[in-house]
Design a protein around this motif. Sequence first.
Motif, PDB file in Angstrom:
ATOM      1  N   PHE A   1      36.451  31.472  34.652  1.00 23.49           N
ATOM      2  CA  PHE A   1      36.132  33.115  34.822  1.00 23.49           C
ATOM      3  C   PHE A   1      37.433  33.380  36.167  1.00 23.49           C
ATOM      4  N   VAL A   2      38.030  34.486  36.233  1.00 24.34           N
ATOM      5  CA  VAL A   2      39.010  34.666  37.088  1.00 24.34           C
ATOM      6  C   VAL A   2      38.745  35.635  38.348  1.00 24.34           C
ATOM      7  N   ASP A   3      38.966  35.283  38.987  1.00 27.52           N
ATOM      8  CA  ASP A   3      38.978  36.635  40.157  1.00 27.52           C
ATOM      9  C   ASP A   3      40.461  37.579  39.842  1.00 27.52           C
ATOM     10  N   ILE A   4      40.219  38.811  39.531  1.00 31.92           N
ATOM     11  CA  ILE A   4      41.415  39.166  39.365  1.00 31.92           C
ATOM     12  C   ILE A   4      41.557  40.541  41.025  1.00 31.92           C
ATOM     13  N   GLY A   5      40.379  40.289  42.277  1.00 33.25           N
ATOM     14  CA  GLY A   5      40.193  41.505  42.876  1.00 33.25           C
ATOM     15  C   GLY A   5      39.647  42.471  42.599  1.00 33.25           C
ATOM     16  N   VAL A   6      38.801  42.046  42.463  1.00 33.44           N
ATOM     17  CA  VAL A   6      37.822  43.652  41.768  1.00 33.44           C
ATOM     18  C   VAL A   6      36.167  42.513  42.484  1.00 33.44           C
ATOM     19  N   HIS A   7      35.253  43.272  41.981  1.00 34.52           N
ATOM     20  CA  HIS A   7      34.034  42.342  42.830  1.00 34.52           C
ATOM     21  C   HIS A   7      33.451  41.426  41.443  1.00 34.52           C
ATOM     22  N   GLN A   8      33.733  41.682  40.338  1.00 36.63           N
ATOM     23  CA  GLN A   8      33.046  40.937  38.792  1.00 36.63           C
ATOM     24  C   GLN A   8      34.621  40.284  38.354  1.00 36.63           C
TER      25      GLN A   8
END
Length: 755
Positions: A699-706
């Motif tokens: 799971f990768v945080d790409i700068g959106v909430h999800q």
Amino acid sequence: MNYYVYVYSIYLKVFERVRENFFQKVFPRKRTVEITARIAKELGISEKRVIDTVALIDEGNTIPFIARYRKEVTGALDDQVLRTLDERLKYLRNLEEQREKVRASIETLGFMTEEISKALDEAETLTEIDDIYRPYRPKRKTRASVAKEKGLGPLAEAIYAQDGGVPAEMAQEYINEELGVASVEDALAGASDIIAEIISDDAELRKRLRYVCFMNGKISSCPAKAPADGEEKADLGVYAMYESFCEPLNKIAGHRVLALNRGENEEILKVTVEFERAKAMNIVRTLHVKGSGECSDFVSLAAEDSYDRLIFPSLEREMRTTLTDSANESAIKVFSLNLNQLLMQPPVKNKVTLGLDPGYRMGCKVAVVDGIGKVLDTAVIYPVPPFNKIDEAKVKIKSLIKKYGVEIIAIGNGTASHETEVFAADVIREVGGGVAYMVVSEAGASVYSASKLAADEFPDYDVNLRSAVSIARRLQDPLAELVKIDPKAIGVGQYQHDMPQNRLSEALDGVVESAVNRVGVDLNTASVPLLSRVAGVNSTVAKNIVAYREENGEFASRAELKKVPKLGPKAFEQCAGFLRVHGGRNFLDNTAVHPESYAAAKELLEKLGYSADDVKKNRISADINDKISAIGKEKLANELGIGVPTLDDIVAELCRPGRDPRDELPPPMLRTDVLGIESLKEGMELTGTVRNVTDFGAFVDIGVHQDGLVHISQLGGKFVKHPLEVVSVGDIVTVWVLAVDVKKGRISLTMRKPR
């Protein structure tokens, strides 16, 4: 000669004798040799290393201490190998203890034979020992035990021998209405029950069936409740893929096993083990049916009853247990690796940080902390629905940024996180830059905020404000803050609430202990939770260290630790090397050099023409290795009374005193602007931070909430057995958008660059 050097110099000389004496007292030599030989083979290391390491463990040394300061003895085994060795040692010793208990019990009952004794000697698992003991273990009342009480044991033995005869005729003499055997049929039914139990208790049969079932059987699932006539199928939700599922037992992935277990526990799925009955019965008959004749036919029918009623239900439970245990261990391993990566994230040092704990109805909690985490100010703002006091909130945040020189904003990733992120990005633009933000996992923050520990640390702050402080500190120093939280609550695993909690806690506590001791702890600033994770320091001693510090001021040296109540010589030996004293009287107190090696370190400097001042001012460069090579490393180590591994470690510390291994890792990715999920397009290239790794992907945080999911099949151009081969928590990765489901909030990503 310095006391510690003296102790260390004689340590290796007496080690062999101490080790031999200990093992001869605790275990018979033959068993001790078998245990160490087995561990050595399993781990691929020499038996002598295993024997020496086991002796260190038995002397009460901690794993971090052994890994760091007894490399000459262990051959520089790392702490993960040492922990595995320790776990196997405990298991095998428990195995030996159980073996002897079973042996003694069977001997007491008078059933011991050379064959049983040999089988016990050769048993390699607790399950095999349990199988051997099964026929002799006291049982609750069974159909077979009732039949034996009616005097039908001899009849069962005679029929089971299959030496000829007719069972119905053999049963005539066992009719006894007083014992409840009113007819031939009653006698034969009782004899069949006894034979079925004899077959069920056969250890060799169970061993064969267990292997064949695992290699050839399958696990399947279907909805727990079939729809009634005219009803539509129930929506299985997240378990939709298991509506009609079947996979070989020896190939099913661990995360699917855990998903099936959870679906079954929630009464959504029905899970069964499928194994070809004919194949199983061939094995049963081969071992228990002899020749032909009426007795053999009778035993064959009893064998079918034994398999259907006794063996297969037990076999099914064993298969499920085996799969679950394996899945749990795999999940615990993944959780442990993720947790280690999270704890070892590079700190953002000496930056004034503003923490935001987002929320709707209760508002967004704000805390400003200085470069070392001291709280400077707190507030509550309402920039998101239902209040939408955006302008008022901006004024407050801008004033805090200006007043305290805030450089970084840490935003919790919980409720209202995305809206708060948008708000923060607007504020950063309006103040003209100079500030960045990062979304921080707030898993466990609420648990910590409501804990007694947080109440003791922040008695004057509301529970919600404590959470904002924790979020700010997590960005500054993840390790120091996360040790305050139960590792299971940190949220970097899969199905952690379904696992055996004691085993999970043990594994995760080991990870935390390893990380803390690898980094080292500032003796004069560390909290009680952080100190209690240092090797040799328990919670009581940690509290005593803090109490001593508060009463007497900062520690001036490591040696002063000896004045702390309940911190004895052994605890000092274990913990001293992991505790740092910055700016103390002895420059070595700010390094990972152990006090037992201080004299050697100072003599080394003298031999090479350096001074303490050179160490303090970082004037020792790579040319130190040239000077050592000119003398000869082994010769120099012998002259100093230490081993070569210890010499290497001392040199590394002198070159970079007070170093933090986390500083060598890529820094966390900070942002100044924000994306919305609706702005994502297929094929869009993004940079993100890996937040969690599971068996099926990352799971990768790409700068959106999800967070977006990179499925294991999308992690690279080659076959990937497990995502951890490619990525770790905290990695900065380039990804491309595969698909976006705005309604469900799902983002599919790939790490394969589109053509």
